[in-house]
Design a protein around this motif. Structure first.
Motif, PDB file in Angstrom:
ATOM      1  N   ILE A   8      94.131  63.557  79.370  1.00  0.00           N
ATOM      2  CA  ILE A   8      93.312  62.418  79.164  1.00  0.00           C
ATOM      3  C   ILE A   8      92.279  62.553  78.594  1.00  0.00           C
ATOM      4  N   LEU A   9      91.587  63.870  78.675  1.00  0.00           N
ATOM      5  CA  LEU A   9      90.428  64.433  78.109  1.00  0.00           C
ATOM      6  C   LEU A   9      90.763  64.883  76.775  1.00  0.00           C
ATOM      7  N   LYS A  10      91.769  65.286  76.292  1.00  0.00           N
ATOM      8  CA  LYS A  10      92.211  65.565  74.928  1.00  0.00           C
ATOM      9  C   LYS A  10      92.539  64.288  74.011  1.00  0.00           C
ATOM     10  N   HIS A  11      92.643  63.367  74.604  1.00  0.00           N
ATOM     11  CA  HIS A  11      93.218  61.988  73.796  1.00  0.00           C
ATOM     12  C   HIS A  11      91.709  61.308  73.699  1.00  0.00           C
ATOM     13  N   GLU A  12      90.858  61.655  74.684  1.00  0.00           N
ATOM     14  CA  GLU A  12      89.593  60.770  74.694  1.00  0.00           C
ATOM     15  C   GLU A  12      88.524  61.421  73.458  1.00  0.00           C
ATOM     16  N   LYS A  13      87.977  60.714  72.775  1.00  0.00           N
ATOM     17  CA  LYS A  13      86.942  61.360  71.590  1.00  0.00           C
ATOM     18  C   LYS A  13      85.526  60.341  72.033  1.00  0.00           C
ATOM     19  N   GLY A  14      84.679  60.969  71.707  1.00  0.00           N
ATOM     20  CA  GLY A  14      83.180  60.390  71.631  1.00  0.00           C
ATOM     21  C   GLY A  14      83.027  59.585  70.550  1.00  0.00           C
ATOM     22  N   PHE A  15      81.819  59.021  70.436  1.00  0.00           N
ATOM     23  CA  PHE A  15      81.616  58.104  69.214  1.00  0.00           C
ATOM     24  C   PHE A  15      81.562  59.150  67.915  1.00  0.00           C
ATOM     25  N   THR A  16      81.994  58.534  66.987  1.00  0.00           N
ATOM     26  CA  THR A  16      81.863  59.429  65.578  1.00  0.00           C
ATOM     27  C   THR A  16      80.250  58.802  65.209  1.00  0.00           C
ATOM     28  N   LEU A  17      80.142  59.519  64.224  1.00  0.00           N
ATOM     29  CA  LEU A  17      78.722  59.311  63.530  1.00  0.00           C
ATOM     30  C   LEU A  17      78.819  58.023  62.743  1.00  0.00           C
ATOM     31  N   ILE A  18      79.799  57.563  62.214  1.00  0.00           N
ATOM     32  CA  ILE A  18      79.780  56.195  61.597  1.00  0.00           C
ATOM     33  C   ILE A  18      79.612  55.175  62.504  1.00  0.00           C
ATOM     34  N   GLU A  19      80.456  55.293  63.896  1.00  0.00           N
ATOM     35  CA  GLU A  19      80.518  54.216  64.604  1.00  0.00           C
ATOM     36  C   GLU A  19      79.111  54.181  65.130  1.00  0.00           C
ATOM     37  N   ALA A  20      78.677  55.317  65.611  1.00  0.00           N
ATOM     38  CA  ALA A  20      77.032  55.361  66.075  1.00  0.00           C
ATOM     39  C   ALA A  20      76.027  54.658  65.234  1.00  0.00           C
ATOM     40  N   LEU A  21      75.987  55.172  63.822  1.00  0.00           N
ATOM     41  CA  LEU A  21      75.142  54.415  62.760  1.00  0.00           C
ATOM     42  C   LEU A  21      75.489  52.971  62.807  1.00  0.00           C
ATOM     43  N   PHE A  22      76.820  52.354  62.965  1.00  0.00           N
ATOM     44  CA  PHE A  22      77.042  51.171  62.840  1.00  0.00           C
ATOM     45  C   PHE A  22      76.314  50.196  63.756  1.00  0.00           C
ATOM     46  N   GLN A  23      76.624  50.855  65.287  1.00  0.00           N
ATOM     47  CA  GLN A  23      76.025  50.307  66.345  1.00  0.00           C
ATOM     48  C   GLN A  23      74.536  50.271  66.266  1.00  0.00           C
ATOM     49  N   LEU A  24      73.941  51.170  65.776  1.00  0.00           N
ATOM     50  CA  LEU A  24      72.402  51.212  65.331  1.00  0.00           C
ATOM     51  C   LEU A  24      71.846  50.128  64.558  1.00  0.00           C
ATOM     52  N   VAL A  25      72.606  49.948  63.549  1.00  0.00           N
ATOM     53  CA  VAL A  25      72.308  48.799  62.429  1.00  0.00           C
ATOM     54  C   VAL A  25      72.425  47.442  62.934  1.00  0.00           C
ATOM     55  N   VAL A  26      73.683  47.263  63.995  1.00  0.00           N
ATOM     56  CA  VAL A  26      73.730  46.002  64.696  1.00  0.00           C
ATOM     57  C   VAL A  26      72.526  45.742  65.629  1.00  0.00           C
ATOM     58  N   PHE A  27      72.123  46.881  66.248  1.00  0.00           N
ATOM     59  CA  PHE A  27      71.056  46.961  67.374  1.00  0.00           C
ATOM     60  C   PHE A  27      69.740  46.327  66.369  1.00  0.00           C
ATOM     61  N   ALA A  28      69.629  46.955  65.435  1.00  0.00           N
ATOM     62  CA  ALA A  28      68.505  46.652  64.692  1.00  0.00           C
ATOM     63  C   ALA A  28      68.374  45.208  64.116  1.00  0.00           C
ATOM     64  N   LEU A  29      69.536  44.812  63.676  1.00  0.00           N
ATOM     65  CA  LEU A  29      69.597  43.546  63.170  1.00  0.00           C
ATOM     66  C   LEU A  29      69.180  42.476  64.407  1.00  0.00           C
ATOM     67  N   PHE A  30      69.832  42.641  65.518  1.00  0.00           N
ATOM     68  CA  PHE A  30      69.521  41.923  66.548  1.00  0.00           C
ATOM     69  C   PHE A  30      68.141  41.884  66.990  1.00  0.00           C
ATOM     70  N   ALA A  31      67.515  42.978  66.992  1.00  0.00           N
ATOM     71  CA  ALA A  31      66.036  43.238  67.481  1.00  0.00           C
ATOM     72  C   ALA A  31      65.094  42.481  66.471  1.00  0.00           C
ATOM     73  N   GLN A  32      65.753  42.353  65.085  1.00  0.00           N
ATOM     74  CA  GLN A  32      64.901  41.847  64.025  1.00  0.00           C
ATOM     75  C   GLN A  32      64.693  40.286  64.288  1.00  0.00           C
ATOM     76  N   LEU A  33      66.057  39.901  64.531  1.00  0.00           N
ATOM     77  CA  LEU A  33      66.195  38.315  64.939  1.00  0.00           C
ATOM     78  C   LEU A  33      65.481  37.840  66.051  1.00  0.00           C
ATOM     79  N   ALA A  34      65.395  38.752  67.063  1.00  0.00           N
ATOM     80  CA  ALA A  34      64.913  38.245  68.447  1.00  0.00           C
ATOM     81  C   ALA A  34      63.205  38.355  68.063  1.00  0.00           C
TER      82      ALA A  34
END
Length: 150
Positions: A8-34
């Motif tokens: 199970i641990l072998k097949h699990e991977k953490g976030f990649t850098l691109i996924e983390a950056l994408f989530q950060l951009v989405v969060f920034a857009l929602f924060a700006q809209l709010a």
């Protein structure tokens, strides 16, 4: 059991850098809209619900009642005269920063406080009232004059 956990641990991977950056951009857009929505609501509250706006609307509702079933209306200088009957004359004028009402030259009733200037103009069957408040806000309304039936 340990082998199962390792698989199970072998097949699990953490976030990649691109996924983390994408989530950060989405969060920034929602924060700006709010934040933008919050500022818009705040601007609406300041412009629609100022103290002057509330006082103005109450004044207009009250003032409209004086224009029902009247015999005559005329302007003399900066004062407005409303003749309701031969024995009742209403005078509306500005003294200092108060728009006041006087009935048959007796007493004073403040109608609107904190005004810099008031202008009345009669264009039958309408009365136009334009008020400039001390803070510079200008309010204007056209009211219908209802004459008494003879």
């Amino acid at each position: 059991m340990r082998q199962w956990q390792r698989q199970i641990l072998k097949h699990e991977k953490g976030f990649t850098l691109i996924e983390a950056l994408f989530q950060l951009v989405v969060f920034a857009l929602f924060a700006q809209l709010a934040i933008g929505f919050f500022l818009l609501i705040q601007h609406w509250n300041e412009s629609f619900f100022t103290e002057e706006s509330i006082e103005w609307e109450i004044f207009i509702q009250d003032f409209q009642q004086y224009l029902l079933e009247i015999d005559e209306i005329y302007q003399k200088g900066n004062s407005l005269y409303i003749v309701e009957s031969p024995t009742e004359i209403i005078k509306i004028d500005k003294i200092s920063d108060v728009l006041r009402l006087q009935i048959n030259n007796q007493g004073y009733v403040p109608l609107l406080i904190g005004i810099q200037n008031v202008e009345f103009s009669i264009a039958e069957p309408f009365l136009k009232v334009k008020v400039k408040f001390l803070n510079g806000i200008v309010k204007e309304r056209e009211l219908y004059i209802q004459y008494a039936q003879e």
